[in-house]
Design an enzyme around this catalytic site. Structure first.
Site, PDB file in Angstrom:
ATOM      1  N   SER A 141      59.222  59.399  25.707  1.00 22.43           N
ATOM      2  CA  SER A 141      57.939  59.692  25.158  1.00 22.43           C
ATOM      3  C   SER A 141      57.808  58.028  24.686  1.00 22.43           C
ATOM      4  O   SER A 141      58.479  57.331  24.409  1.00 22.43           O
ATOM      5  CB  SER A 141      58.012  60.430  23.725  1.00 22.43           C
ATOM      6  OG  SER A 141      56.902  60.284  22.857  1.00 22.43           O
ATOM      7  N   TYR A 154      62.432  63.538  16.623  1.00 22.67           N
ATOM      8  CA  TYR A 154      62.066  63.295  17.965  1.00 22.67           C
ATOM      9  C   TYR A 154      62.077  62.081  18.499  1.00 22.67           C
ATOM     10  O   TYR A 154      62.470  61.638  19.541  1.00 22.67           O
ATOM     11  CB  TYR A 154      60.558  63.983  18.155  1.00 22.67           C
ATOM     12  CG  TYR A 154      60.098  64.098  19.471  1.00 22.67           C
ATOM     13  CD1 TYR A 154      60.411  64.939  20.284  1.00 22.67           C
ATOM     14  CD2 TYR A 154      59.149  62.906  19.815  1.00 22.67           C
ATOM     15  CE1 TYR A 154      59.817  64.959  21.515  1.00 22.67           C
ATOM     16  CE2 TYR A 154      58.409  63.253  21.073  1.00 22.67           C
ATOM     17  CZ  TYR A 154      58.962  64.060  22.062  1.00 22.67           C
ATOM     18  OH  TYR A 154      58.505  64.370  23.254  1.00 22.67           O
TER      19      TYR A 154
HETATM   20  P1  NAP Z   1      57.075  72.357  26.827  1.00 24.17           P
HETATM   21  O1  NAP Z   1      55.753  73.023  27.534  1.00 24.17           O
HETATM   22  O2  NAP Z   1      57.410  73.015  25.490  1.00 24.17           O
HETATM   23  O3  NAP Z   1      58.245  72.706  27.793  1.00 24.17           O
HETATM   24  C1  NAP Z   1      59.666  72.712  27.310  1.00 24.17           C
HETATM   25  C2  NAP Z   1      60.684  73.041  28.481  1.00 24.17           C
HETATM   26  O4  NAP Z   1      61.872  72.668  27.951  1.00 24.17           O
HETATM   27  C3  NAP Z   1      60.604  74.625  28.506  1.00 24.17           C
HETATM   28  O5  NAP Z   1      60.769  74.845  29.977  1.00 24.17           O
HETATM   29  C4  NAP Z   1      61.829  75.002  27.840  1.00 24.17           C
HETATM   30  O6  NAP Z   1      62.208  76.236  28.097  1.00 24.17           O
HETATM   31  C5  NAP Z   1      62.796  73.868  27.992  1.00 24.17           C
HETATM   32  N1  NAP Z   1      63.840  73.943  27.159  1.00 24.17           N
HETATM   33  C6  NAP Z   1      63.717  73.539  25.821  1.00 24.17           C
HETATM   34  N2  NAP Z   1      65.041  73.509  25.326  1.00 24.17           N
HETATM   35  C7  NAP Z   1      65.838  73.569  26.223  1.00 24.17           C
HETATM   36  C8  NAP Z   1      67.168  73.671  26.299  1.00 24.17           C
HETATM   37  N3  NAP Z   1      68.116  73.651  25.281  1.00 24.17           N
HETATM   38  N4  NAP Z   1      67.939  73.914  27.361  1.00 24.17           N
HETATM   39  C9  NAP Z   1      67.191  73.992  28.570  1.00 24.17           C
HETATM   40  N5  NAP Z   1      65.923  74.135  28.639  1.00 24.17           N
HETATM   41  C10 NAP Z   1      65.006  73.955  27.360  1.00 24.17           C
HETATM   42  O7  NAP Z   1      57.221  70.810  26.847  1.00 24.17           O
HETATM   43  P2  NAP Z   1      56.554  69.686  27.516  1.00 24.17           P
HETATM   44  O8  NAP Z   1      55.271  69.298  26.912  1.00 24.17           O
HETATM   45  O9  NAP Z   1      56.146  70.205  28.989  1.00 24.17           O
HETATM   46  O10 NAP Z   1      57.632  68.396  27.511  1.00 24.17           O
HETATM   47  C11 NAP Z   1      58.696  68.129  28.419  1.00 24.17           C
HETATM   48  C12 NAP Z   1      59.175  66.896  28.290  1.00 24.17           C
HETATM   49  O11 NAP Z   1      58.318  66.010  28.200  1.00 24.17           O
HETATM   50  C13 NAP Z   1      59.956  67.009  26.772  1.00 24.17           C
HETATM   51  O12 NAP Z   1      61.189  66.330  26.990  1.00 24.17           O
HETATM   52  C14 NAP Z   1      59.161  66.334  25.954  1.00 24.17           C
HETATM   53  O13 NAP Z   1      59.577  65.585  24.958  1.00 24.17           O
HETATM   54  C15 NAP Z   1      58.325  65.397  26.907  1.00 24.17           C
HETATM   55  N6  NAP Z   1      57.066  64.881  26.432  1.00 24.17           N
HETATM   56  C16 NAP Z   1      56.044  65.794  26.354  1.00 24.17           C
HETATM   57  C17 NAP Z   1      54.885  64.997  25.771  1.00 24.17           C
HETATM   58  C18 NAP Z   1      53.741  65.995  25.657  1.00 24.17           C
HETATM   59  O14 NAP Z   1      52.840  65.304  24.978  1.00 24.17           O
HETATM   60  N7  NAP Z   1      53.696  67.137  26.175  1.00 24.17           N
HETATM   61  C19 NAP Z   1      54.755  63.663  25.443  1.00 24.17           C
HETATM   62  C20 NAP Z   1      55.874  62.946  25.650  1.00 24.17           C
HETATM   63  C21 NAP Z   1      57.037  63.471  26.093  1.00 24.17           C
HETATM   64  P3  NAP Z   1      62.786  77.446  27.106  1.00 24.17           P
HETATM   65  O15 NAP Z   1      61.514  78.026  26.529  1.00 24.17           O
HETATM   66  O16 NAP Z   1      63.742  78.355  28.141  1.00 24.17           O
HETATM   67  O17 NAP Z   1      63.595  76.765  26.081  1.00 24.17           O
END
Ligand code: NAP
Length: 244
Positions: A141, A154
């Site tokens: 991020s 985070y």
């Molecule tokens: P999201 O929609 O909340 O999805 C998160 C995913 O991670 C879900 O599939 C969840 O499945 C899984 N997960 C969480 N904890 C886990 C664990 N302990 N073991 C296995 N799976 C796990 O989030 P997203 O926005 O797509 O984010 C994905 C990545 O992008 C993250 O690393 C996040 O930090 C990064 N990111 C996101 C943004 C943003 O603005 N969205 C910005 C910068 C970086 P379960 O529900 O089964 O736990």
């Protein structure tokens, strides 16, 4: 011809789901991971099986737990000899003042976002070294670079991912394994659903591109990095609409 294999952690929704579908569209066999959203993950499996040239299988595990990850790799190596691509995407956020944070919350964020990258890389690397080929892509991020107010754990976890990416790229470069990170800006997923319409509008006005990024845009960058020349390694690639 044998298909290539990829593990995408956190593939049940958001960025991970889009990455999984993108690689299945490109003919890969995709190992789909999540911790608890099994129903959602099964929908991704159905979407791939019905609409993509690639294939997939589900490997549930809490990637923040080393025993779970070891068991997940036993499953993966019963099905294939080696991953060509590992995408460490699973992550959680926590918003709140540092002084209010419980030890358990700190540990959960660090385990899920940072230690998971260590556990999953450790499982993927040995066969990659034998084959002298591999691509590891960590979803980081922009807050790992700049720090976000009220997101200390985070931000620290993503700064850790950036450091791990750079160090590991040096360790593995001679084995022809490339390690890079994508430092996402604000992407339209459930992770940002807690913002009100007014907060979203204010945030969009701060982003030079004037909008949130889409999961498809991130998935395309992940695909491009996975297929880039081997000299691309050790980089933290910002995809943030010009925010930083
Ligand atoms: P999201 O929609 O909340 O999805 C998160 C995913 O991670 C879900 O599939 C969840 O499945 C899984 N997960 C969480 N904890 C886990 C664990 N302990 N073991 C296995 N799976 C796990 O989030 P997203 O926005 O797509 O984010 C994905 C990545 O992008 C993250 O690393 C996040 O930090 C990064 N990111 C996101 C943004 C943003 O603005 N969205 C910005 C910068 C970086 P379960 O529900 O089964 O736990």
């Amino acid at each position: 011809m044998e298909s290539k294999n990829i593990l995408v952690t956190g593939a049940s929704r958001g960025i991970g789901r889009a990455v999984a579908v993108r690689f299945a569209q490109g003919g890969y066999h995709v190992f789909l991971n999540c911790r608890s959203s099994v129903d959602e993950l099964q929908k991704v499996q159905k979407e791939i099986e019905e609409g993509c040239p690639g294939s997939c299988e589900i490997v549930c595990a809490d990637v923040g737990n080393p025993k779970d990850v070891a068991f997940m790799y036993e499953q993966i190596y019963r099905s294939c000899g080696c991953l060509e691509v590992l995408v460490n995407n699973a992550g959680i956020s926590h918003i709140g003042l540092l002084m209010d944070m419980e030890d358990e919350t700190w540990r959960r964020v660090i385990d899920t976002n940072l230690s998971s990258v260590f556990y999953c890389c450790r499982g993927a690397i040995p066969p990659m070294i034998s084959r002298q080929f591999g691509k590891i892509i960590n979803i980081s991020s922009m807050w790992g670079t700049s720090g976000a107010s009220c997101e200390a754990a985070y931000s620290a976890s993503k700064a850790g991912v950036n450091g791990l990416t750079k160090a590991l790229s040096k360790e593995l470069a001679q084995s022809n394994i490339q390690v890079n990170a994508i430092a996402c800006g604000v992407i339209d997923t459930e992770m940002n659903k807690q913002l009100t319409a007014e907060e979203r509008k204010a945030l969009e006005e701060e982003i030079p591109a004037g909008r949130y990024g889409t999961v498809e845009e991130i998935a395309q960058v992940v695909w491009d990095v996975a297929h880039a020349p081997g000299y691309l390694t050790g980089q933290i690639i910002g995809v943030d609409g010009g925010y930083l």
